[in-house]
Design a protein around this motif. Structure first.
Motif, short mmCIF file in Angstrom:
data_model
loop_
_atom_site.label_atom_id
_atom_site.label_comp_id
_atom_site.label_asym_id
_atom_site.label_seq_id
_atom_site.Cartn_x
_atom_site.Cartn_y
_atom_site.Cartn_z
N GLY B 174 0.93 -1.06 0.01
CA GLY B 174 -0.13 0.05 -0.03
C GLY B 174 0.96 1.24 -0.04
O GLY B 174 0.55 2.30 0.54
N ASP B 463 -2.70 3.06 1.52
CA ASP B 463 -3.85 2.66 1.42
C ASP B 463 -4.56 2.57 2.87
O ASP B 463 -5.86 1.91 2.77
CB ASP B 463 -3.70 1.27 0.57
CG ASP B 463 -3.04 0.38 1.32
OD1 ASP B 463 -2.33 0.45 2.54
OD2 ASP B 463 -3.08 -0.89 1.05
N SER B 604 -8.54 0.52 -3.32
CA SER B 604 -7.57 0.01 -2.32
C SER B 604 -6.09 -0.47 -3.34
O SER B 604 -5.13 -0.87 -2.85
CB SER B 604 -7.86 -1.47 -1.80
OG SER B 604 -8.22 -2.35 -2.85
#
Lengths: 229, 779, 175
Positions: B174, B463, B604
């Motif tokens: 992320g 994220d 995401s």
């Protein structure tokens, strides 16, 4: 106190101390135009200090010095410097010629300080060097001439501006008697010819014999022998 | 003449230096302080390589970056997140640590891993956090301090660093910088490849700094030479021969330089301690880093006294000490040019074979570089006396002050040249270095592609945080004028191991308009960017990924890094738009998408970026943004846009040069002043008699000024010429286009001239004092 | 050197017998040539005749040596004048000058004055010689130089004595 008439340089009641050392303790002096006055006395008696005060190099602690109707004590340093440049000439025992300059440049130096052009200054410098018989040394540096020659160059330098008072502090101190007398002869002749007064500090009687009269300085007090007799 | 005789004479000289009464002591102290300053600088420079290696050692030991993504979770692993930040231009090294078992490794300097909400900090950070005005920083690093990081984990006494405990870190995901480690430190420490050009520059810095120091030491052992000569004359009178006299003189210099070594060591130790407690341009270190390597220190200890003896013997070569005084061989032979020219020419010849070597043709021969630079710089000291002599010999007469100065220079041009030698060498070296730096600067300064006019800060989010939350937080932050939110990600044509990936930027229409010129835009639109300012080959390569109706995968898996692999079918229309030249995103290409054009869950697979425009009127706006970013997510990365960035090592080298040049110039200025005063003292009587017949003080003051101004002008001209030559050669060595940075040449020569001016001004009050009529009194 | 003035000067510090006078003279000035008593007697007679001294008293026992002499006011003036008059500069002058200086010290006069006056007189002679030398030929120069050097030697003696007056006073008065 007004100076006696006809005198050029008069001093009354001069006092000067360097720290705890009293160099002058009520000394007096006077000189007429064209007169040669010897200042005599044992070493440490204050005769050099008297000369320095008279010439306006050192301001006295108290007392009056009158030159040509002007009071030296009232002048600032710039004024006294200007007076020295234009009215006075100096000869010291040694260490006075700038070692880097040639002899003629040394002699011309006071004129140049007064603003004379280089050419003009060196021309009159050379004529004075002729009078003192050192004109052949003009391009030599002080390190390359003898002591007597150097002193004559110094005398030429002292006289080049046509000073009215010539101050000479032991001018023959570093010379033998023959050279010393020659320098004195030339110095007094030259001074008389220009009617300059000469203040001659010396401890040598034979040098003092070139003077018109002498004053004796002892323990900071002066004694005028002519007036005493 | 045997060894014992030598030792006896040297020893006698040393004794004279010590027992020479007050005058002797003063002279010896001057020499010692002068030599001491030089020695301290020498030791400092010999310690410089140690600083670099010591720092490298720590950097290696605490390295927490792992190249491999597949370290499995185990009892002995730890998760490390990078949370570096900045505080008023100073970097703070931050790490979050999450142990994954009892055997988790400890970073160097840390005794116990901090629990969540706690941290261990460097002493400097502890001080900073507890200082007034650090409220924003305390909010940004809100953990409780439970300990300090030991010296072994820090690269400097002033380094700002902390390790905080954390929970819930996810490695390699992320957009965060989280690594899983089973040990700290670089298993194979070979960090930055030694760059030949950097090495070249380091060598030149050293030589350029050390040469003037050597010149300075040579001058320092000759302090008070004239008085010493008189003492030597007295020795001749009582029967020492001229060779003995020279050795005795050398002995005096030896004593001074030995004392100088001691003084220098003390200076160095003080400097070492001071250096450990100060910070220069964000760099600091520990005193222990400044330990000179023993071999170099020993070299200094032997070379300095030896040089003192040799310099004295060499200097006395033109002096004949006679029993009744010193005769400087009056008519010195005219200085000859040819051998003086040989030095710089030989230097050039040593450097010439390496021209065009650059970065790509392997290392430079260090000996040739040092030798060449050294010969060129030493050439300055050899050429300068000749130049001064030849020049002043041609000078005509002018005003009295000028005449006095010129005549003095003509008579002793060597003294004058010696006085400015050090400055000339220092300036020549500095000019060459400046040129080298300016020329190489382009190579070490990267264009970042960021335009600070468009946005002043960027916050890269992970994220873990919804974009809307971040936007709301920044909207509240004081000092933020406007913000633009964009998310970026990658699409590939296959789920795994795609041949090509294309970037995709997601944002509302107004955000996308910051990237490209959109003729019209509605939520749900997708655009393909044509960027006329970028690589056409690359754009052509990714064009197949942007066909309307194509099925692509967002965040495809590549190698060890497992992606989210979210399928996305592009809409039927993908309009081509042209990129803005001043796009907010650097070098844009690929797809632009509005949020509703993306499939569910796509959020995401993209990472958010907030571009912020700040209000200049609000103080500390940037600090507020950083704190706000940390409040949103400690792993968010907030940074300020700058048009360029420099390689760190290059920047510190430049800093070192600057400090060194200042030290050297100040040092030389001090020695100039000492010798100036000494010369004046020797001429006291003459000055007084000049004053007696009415010379103005101004005239004498001016002549002193001319006396230094003439040689320094010549020295600086020569220095500029040699410096430019050396700089040109060095740039050619580095295979870099030659250009002259005139402002810096002027400012360096100006600095040299300023030193002389300051010295002259400082020597005027003593001159005036010496011109007092008291000088006429015979003591 | 004037024995008359010297004896007068010695009397100024107080009346003395003729014999005492001879002893005092010998002690202070007659280092190599003691005075004959006859000289004292004849000098005293001359001074008496000129009214510079008077007989203060005669001790019993007879004999000319028992006469006690005292100085008169005229005698003091005469000493005063003698001391103040510089000697004509000539060779071997020192003994007279020395006598004058010692007498001045004994009679609490300013001995410096005597020396300064003498110095001025010497310099006057030297000036005349120097002037003659400058105008004359080589022979004149050599002759004048000879005289000048001698005078210079005198002058040096004068200066040296002036510098040592305090010491001399202590010695003279102590005797």
């Amino acid at each position: 106190m007004t100076p006696p008439p006809g005198t050029l340089l008069t001093a009354e009641n001069l006092r000067k101390s360097y720290g705890p050392t009293v160099a002058l303790d009520g000394a007096a002096f006077s000189i007429h135009p064209g007169e040669v006055v010897a200042v005599m006395g044992p070493s440490g008696s204050g005769k050099s200090t008297l000369l320095h005060c008279l010439a306006g190099i050192v301001p006295p602690d108290s007392g009056s010095i009158t030159y040509d109707g002007r009071e030296l004590a009232g002048m600032n340093d710039a004024g006294r410097s200007a007076l020295r440049r234009s009215e006075f000439g100096f000869v010291f025992q040694f260490g006075q010629l700038v070692p880097e300059l040639t002899c003629v440049e040394n002699v011309a130096l006071p004129l140049r300080l007064n603003g004379t052009s280089r050419k003009e200054a060196e021309r009159s410098a050379l004529s004075w060097m002729e009078r003192l018989e050192v004109d052949d040394l003009k391009d030599k540096r002080p390190g390359e001439v003898s002591g007597g020659q150097g002193q004559r160059v110094a005398v030429a330098r002292a006289l080049v501006t046509g000073p009215r008072v010539l101050f000479a502090d032991e001018p023959t101190g570093a010379l033998d008697s023959l050279n010393g007398e020659r320098v004195m002869e030339l110095l007094t002749d030259a001074a008389r010819s220009t009617n300059a007064a000469v203040v001659l500090v010396t401890h040598e009687a034979r040098v003092a014999a070139y003077s018109d009269r002498e004053i004796v300085v002892r323990d900071g007090r002066s004694r005028d022998m002519e007036r005493a007799i | 003449m045997n060894v014992r005789q030598w030792c006896r004479d040297l020893g006698m000289g040393a004794r004279f230096a010590v027992t020479g009464g007050r005058e002797g002591w003063v002279r010896m102290l001057l020499t010692a302080v002068g030599v001491g300053l030089g020695v301290a600088l020498l030791l400092l420079t010999t310690a410089l390589p140690n600083i670099l290696t010591a720092r490298d050692r720590v950097e290696n030991a605490r390295q927490d970056y792992s190249a491999s993504y597949d370290t499995p979770k185990a009892d002995d692993t730890v998760l490390v997140a990078v949370t570096d930040t900045q505080w008023h231009g100073r970097s703070i090294r931050g790490r979050l640590l999450e142990p994954e078992g009892p055997g988790a490794p400890l970073p160097p300097g840390v005794g116990r891993l901090p629990a969540k909400g706690e941290m261990v900090v460097s002493p400097a950070l502890k001080r900073l956090l507890s200082s007034d005005g650090a409220t924003l920083l305390r909010e940004r690093i809100p953990y409780r301090i439970t300990g300090t990081i030991g010296d072994s984990g820090l690269i400097g006494s002033h380094e700002l660093a902390y390790y905080a405990g954390a929970e819930g870190l996810v490695p390699h995901s992320g957009g965060t910088r989280v690594n899983r480690l089973n040990a700290f430190g670089n298993p194979a420490p070979a960090p930055e490849r030694a760059d030949p050009v950097l090495i070249l520059m380091t060598l030149v810095v050293f030589v350029a700094l050390l040469t003037p120091i050597a010149v300075f030491i040579a001058a320092a052992v000759r302090f008070g030479g004239e008085r010493r000569d008189r003492r030597l004359a007295a020795l001749r009178l009582v029967g020492s021969d001229s060779r003995m006299t020279r050795r005795i003189a050398a002995g005096e210099a030896l004593a001074g330089s030995l004392l100088g070594l001691a003084v220098g060591t003390v200076f160095f130790l003080i400097g070492r301690q001071t250096a450990g407690s100060v910070e220069v341009r964000g760099e600091s270190f520990f005193p222990s880093y400044l330990d000179p390597s023993p071999a170099l220190a020993a070299l200094v200890a032997v070379a300095v006294p030896a040089a003192a003896v040799l310099v004295t013997l060499f200097a006395m070569r033109g002096v004949v000490v006679e029993p009744l005084g010193v005769v400087r061989t009056a008519k010195q032979a005219r200085r000859r040019l040819w051998w003086r020219l040989l030095l710089p020419l030989a230097g050039l010849a040593m450097l010439y074979p390496m021209i065009g070597n650059g970065r790509s043709n392997g290392d430079f021969n260090q000996y040739l570089v040092i030798g060449g630079v050294l010969l060129l710089l030493v050439g300055v000291t050899a050429l300068l006396p000749w130049l001064v002599e030849a020049f002043v010999a041609r000078l005509g007469a002018g005003a009295v002050s000028w005449q006095l100065a010129v005549r003095r220079l003509q008579l002793s041009s060597g003294t004058a040249a010696r006085m400015v030698n050090g400055i000339a060498v220092a300036v020549a070296g500095a000019i060459a270095l400046q040129m080298l730096f300016a020329g190489v600067e382009g190579q070490y300064t990267r264009e970042t592609g960021k335009d600070p006019g468009r946005a002043q800060m960027e916050v890269d989010l992970t994220d873990r945080i919804p974009l809307a939350l971040a936007r709301a937080e920044f909207a509240r932050t004081e000092g933020v004028r406007t913000s633009v939110t964009l998310s970026t990600g990658m699409v590939g044509g296959k789920r795994r191991e795609p041949d090509r990936v294309a970037p995709v930027a997601v944002g509302d229409c107004s955000a996308l308009r910051e990237i490209a010129h959109l003729p019209s835009c509605h939520d749900g639109d997708v655009f393909a960017v044509h960027n006329p300012y970028s690589d056409p080959g690359y754009q052509e390569g990714i064009r197949p990924l942007m066909r309307p109706g194509l099925r692509v995968w967002m965040d495809p898996t590549a190698g060890e890094a497992r992606g989210r692999e979210i399928a996305w079918t592009l809409p039927a229309t993908v309009r081509e738009v042209t990129a803005r030249k001043d796009s907010l995103q650097g070098d844009p290409s690929g797809l632009l998408a509005t949020p509703s054009a993306l499939p569910a869950g796509a959020a995401s697979a993209v990472y958010g970026h907030v571009y912020l425009r700040l209000d200049d009127a609000v103080p500390d706006a940037d600090e507020r943004v950083r704190t706000a970013a940390a409040r949103i997510d400690p792993l968010a990365y907030a940074w300020t846009w700058a048009a360029t960035e420099q390689s760190n090592r290059y920047a510190s080298l430049r800093t070192g040069l600057f400090i060194g040049a200042v030290c050297v110039l100040a040092l030389i200025g001090a020695s100039l002043l000492v010798s100036q005063l000494e010369q004046l003292r020797e001429r006291r009587k003459l000055l007084s008699s000049l004053l007696a017949f009415g010379t103005r003080r101004r005239t004498l003051g001016l002549s002193v000024l001319w006396q230094t101004a003439v040689p320094i002008t010549l020295g600086l001209l020569l220095a500029a010429a040699v410096g430019l030559t050396l700089g040109t050669v060095l740039l050619k060595l580095a295979a870099t286009p030659v250009s002259v940075d005139w402002p810096s040449v002027l400012s360096l020569t100006g600095a040299g001239a300023a030193v002389v001016l300051v010295v002259t001004v400082l020597s005027l009050p003593p001159l005036v004092r010496m011109m007092r009529p008291e000088g006429l009194r015979t003591e | 050197m004037s024995i008359g003035h010297t004896l007068l000067g010695l009397l100024e510090s107080g009346p003395r017998h003729g014999y005492d006078l001879k002893r005092a003279f010998d002690e202070k000035f007659g280092h190599d040539r003691p005075l004959h008593y006859g000289q004292v007697y004849s000098t005293m007679s001359r001074l008496l005749k000129h009214g510079l001294v008077e007989v203060d008293g005669i001790e019993a026992g007879g004999g000319p040596e028992r006469k006690r002499y005292a100085i008169t006011d005229a005698g003091v003036t005469d000493v005063e004048h003698w001391l103040a008059t510089p000697e004509k500069p000539e060779e071997y002058l020192q003994s007279t000058l020395y006598t004058k200086v010692v007498l001045a010290l004994l009679t609490h006069r300013d001995a410096t004055d005597i020396l300064d006056t003498q110095r001025a007189e010497h310099l006057r002679s030297m000036r005349i010689l120097t002037d003659r030398k400058r105008k004359g030929d080589l022979a004149d120069q050599l002759i004048c130089d000879h005289a000048l050097f001698h005078l210079e030697a005198d002058l040096r003696w004068l200066e040296l004595t002036a510098a040592r007056l305090d010491k001399l006073r202590a010695e003279v008065v102590a005797k």
